[in-house]
Design an enzyme around this catalytic site. Structure first.
Site, PDB file in Angstrom:
ATOM      1  N   LYS A   1      -5.496 -12.461 -13.630  1.00  0.00           N
ATOM      2  CA  LYS A   1      -6.271 -12.939 -12.162  1.00  0.00           C
ATOM      3  C   LYS A   1      -7.766 -11.944 -12.148  1.00  0.00           C
ATOM      4  O   LYS A   1      -7.486 -10.797 -12.325  1.00  0.00           O
ATOM      5  CB  LYS A   1      -5.510 -12.825 -11.140  1.00  0.00           C
ATOM      6  CG  LYS A   1      -6.303 -12.984  -9.839  1.00  0.00           C
ATOM      7  CD  LYS A   1      -5.261 -12.705  -8.545  1.00  0.00           C
ATOM      8  CE  LYS A   1      -5.925 -12.593  -7.310  1.00  0.00           C
ATOM      9  NZ  LYS A   1      -6.884 -11.893  -6.714  1.00  0.00           N
TER      10      LYS A   1
ATOM     11  N   LYS B   1     -11.245  -7.131  -8.409  1.00  0.00           N
ATOM     12  CA  LYS B   1     -11.669  -5.924  -8.577  1.00  0.00           C
ATOM     13  C   LYS B   1     -10.720  -4.913  -8.955  1.00  0.00           C
ATOM     14  O   LYS B   1     -11.204  -3.802  -9.568  1.00  0.00           O
ATOM     15  CB  LYS B   1     -12.231  -5.487  -6.871  1.00  0.00           C
ATOM     16  CG  LYS B   1     -13.431  -6.158  -6.599  1.00  0.00           C
ATOM     17  CD  LYS B   1     -13.741  -5.413  -5.127  1.00  0.00           C
ATOM     18  CE  LYS B   1     -12.907  -5.819  -3.981  1.00  0.00           C
ATOM     19  NZ  LYS B   1     -12.875  -6.948  -3.552  1.00  0.00           N
TER      20      LYS B   1
ATOM     21  N   LYS C   1       0.836  -1.098  -0.094  1.00  0.00           N
ATOM     22  CA  LYS C   1       0.026   0.131  -0.022  1.00  0.00           C
ATOM     23  C   LYS C   1       0.773   1.287   0.103  1.00  0.00           C
ATOM     24  O   LYS C   1       0.496   2.519  -0.833  1.00  0.00           O
ATOM     25  CB  LYS C   1      -1.108  -0.217   1.184  1.00  0.00           C
ATOM     26  CG  LYS C   1      -1.964  -1.165   0.987  1.00  0.00           C
ATOM     27  CD  LYS C   1      -3.298  -0.927   1.548  1.00  0.00           C
ATOM     28  CE  LYS C   1      -4.259  -2.001   1.172  1.00  0.00           C
ATOM     29  NZ  LYS C   1      -4.461  -2.947   1.943  1.00  0.00           N
TER      30      LYS C   1
HETATM   31  P1  ADP Z   1     -10.122  -8.810  -5.098  1.00  0.00           P
HETATM   32  O1  ADP Z   1      -8.922  -9.008  -5.697  1.00  0.00           O
HETATM   33  O2  ADP Z   1     -11.221  -8.783  -6.045  1.00  0.00           O
HETATM   34  O3  ADP Z   1     -10.147  -7.603  -4.216  1.00  0.00           O
HETATM   35  P2  ADP Z   1     -10.259 -10.059  -2.422  1.00  0.00           P
HETATM   36  O4  ADP Z   1      -8.574  -9.616  -2.536  1.00  0.00           O
HETATM   37  O5  ADP Z   1     -10.936  -9.287  -1.858  1.00  0.00           O
HETATM   38  O6  ADP Z   1     -10.518  -9.908  -4.002  1.00  0.00           O
HETATM   39  O7  ADP Z   1     -10.394 -11.808  -2.268  1.00  0.00           O
HETATM   40  C1  ADP Z   1     -11.404 -12.155  -1.477  1.00  0.00           C
HETATM   41  C2  ADP Z   1     -11.388 -13.845  -1.442  1.00  0.00           C
HETATM   42  O8  ADP Z   1     -11.352 -14.319  -2.862  1.00  0.00           O
HETATM   43  C3  ADP Z   1      -9.925 -14.024  -1.084  1.00  0.00           C
HETATM   44  O9  ADP Z   1      -9.857 -15.320  -0.422  1.00  0.00           O
HETATM   45  C4  ADP Z   1      -9.285 -14.579  -2.627  1.00  0.00           C
HETATM   46  O10 ADP Z   1      -8.318 -15.478  -2.458  1.00  0.00           O
HETATM   47  C5  ADP Z   1     -10.307 -14.849  -3.510  1.00  0.00           C
HETATM   48  N1  ADP Z   1     -10.027 -14.569  -4.827  1.00  0.00           N
HETATM   49  C6  ADP Z   1     -10.090 -13.184  -5.190  1.00  0.00           C
HETATM   50  N2  ADP Z   1      -9.959 -13.290  -6.459  1.00  0.00           N
HETATM   51  C7  ADP Z   1      -9.830 -14.504  -6.973  1.00  0.00           C
HETATM   52  C8  ADP Z   1      -9.570 -15.197  -8.163  1.00  0.00           C
HETATM   53  N3  ADP Z   1      -9.443 -14.607  -9.356  1.00  0.00           N
HETATM   54  N4  ADP Z   1      -9.537 -16.601  -8.244  1.00  0.00           N
HETATM   55  C9  ADP Z   1      -9.552 -17.324  -7.180  1.00  0.00           C
HETATM   56  N5  ADP Z   1      -9.761 -16.881  -5.816  1.00  0.00           N
HETATM   57  C10 ADP Z   1      -9.917 -15.208  -5.710  1.00  0.00           C
END
Ligand code: ADP
Ligand code: TRP
Length: 321
Positions: free
Chosen positions: A189, A192, A110
């Site tokens: 990947k 968001k 960050k």
């Molecule tokens: P983002 O990357 O969209 O901000 P988060 O970090 O909030 O997602 O992830 C929340 C949960 O979802 C975590 O446990 C993460 O491992 C899982 N997750 C997020 N994106 C993926 C993905 N593309 N494939 C598999 N698991 C994911």
């Protein structure tokens, strides 16, 4: 054995979250052993609009319940409804070395992004440790990105136990290795932060448009495609359609004769079908918010029954009582 994990309300959930985190958590709930909470205190460093926080926290509760979280099989609550966690944050934070927090990857990332650090951002791993230790947690299922936070929790628990006597259960992480990373619409990947998501509960028209706009290569439909297994729509179809359906599309793409437009149409249809029941349940829940608030209130009561004695044990051991 108690399993616990937190869900940060920071935006609309996508199918990467679903297959990577929600589905495994939902499969794991049984006999009330699973503790799942909406981490709204954690959202304070990201979201600074009160209305937005309320909306996202409630939205996430609806999403999880609609996708199959069963409040009879697990304890589901909103973190801030059990404010004991903040007191525990102070007790353990007072034994947490600065150096440990300065080494946190999430904090360093960050800073590198130019986000102005504040106390909350720096103390985030301490609050997360308190989340875990307050409930005598044995196992914490998380994505790889959270591994270091669990290691810090263990360090903090061990240090507290050494200093004040046996107080906390030292938890183990459970890293979901077997869950593949769900690719986003641009092939990276799904996340968001990359703007490449397929939302679980997106609007029909907008979602059709998103899926139909996936960019593919310029080979003609007739051309055989020996790399069909690497095609993004095929990869997503493997998650969303029955195995024989995705295998059939993959074979047709490999052999030649299947156009990308038809493939994307099928992908949209299967995506829409896959979440049909959940979508309906979500609409029912949204029309019955009293029920949802009741579920969260019951969850908070049950969580507090575990948290109260643990906090008391910690207070007593460190001489506050
Ligand atoms: P983002 O990357 O969209 O901000 P988060 O970090 O909030 O997602 O992830 C929340 C949960 O979802 C975590 O446990 C993460 O491992 C899982 N997750 C997020 N994106 C993926 C993905 N593309 N494939 C598999 N698991 C994911
Ligand atoms: N920090 C976690 C995330 O961003 C969410 C979280 C908060 C959590 N407290 C937790 C996860 C306690 C496991 C245990 O995904």
């Amino acid at each position: 054995m108690r399993v616990l994990t937190g869900i940060t309300p920071s935006g609309a959930l996508h199918i990467g979250n679903y297959f990577g985190a929600m589905r495994p958590a939902i499969e794991m709930q049984k006999d009330g052993n699973a503790f799942y909470f909406i981490a709204d205190y954690h959202s304070m460093t990201v979201i600074t609009d009160a209305g937005k926080r309320r909306e996202l926290s409630l939205g996430i509760a609806l999403d999880w319940l609609a996708c199959g979280l069963d409040p009879k099989q697990c304890v589901f609550w909103r973190q801030s409804d059990v404010p004991e966690v903040v007191e525990l944050t102070w007790l353990i934070g007072s034994l947490t070395p600065m150096g440990l927090l300065e080494r946190a990857h999430s904090y360093k990332d960050k800073l590198a992004k130019g986000i102005a650090p504040n106390f909350g951002l720096f103390a985030y791993p301490v609050l997360m440790a308190a989340d875990i230790l307050l409930y005598d947690t044995n196992v914490v299922p998380v994505g790889k990105d959270q591994k270091q936070h669990i290691e810090m929790t263990r360090d903090i628990a061990i240090k507290f136990n050494q200093n004040y006597g046996d107080t906390f259960v030292v938890p183990e992480p459970e890293i979901r290795q077997e869950v593949a990373v769900v690719p986003g619409l641009d092939g990276q990947k799904m996340s968001k932060s990359y703007g490449n998501t397929v939302e679980i509960f997106g609007d029909e028209k907008a979602m059709r448009k998103k899926i139909m706009s996936i960019v593919m290569d310029s080979r003609t439909p007739a051309e055989p495609k020996p790399d069909a297994d690497r095609n993004l729509a095929i990869q997503l179809l493997k998650l969303l359609a029955p195995e024989e359906v995705s295998a059939d599309f993959e074979n047709r793409l490999r052999a030649g004769g299947l156009g990308y437009g038809d493939l994307k149409k099928a992908l949209f249809a299967h995506y829409w079908e896959y979440f049909r029941e959940a979508r309906q349940r979500r609409a029912e829940l949204a029309a019955n918010l009293d029920y949802v608030h009741q579920v969260l209130a019951d969850g908070a009561n049950r969580a507090r029954q575990v948290a109260g004695p643990v906090l008391q044990r910690a207070r007593r051991n460190c001489g506050l009582e």
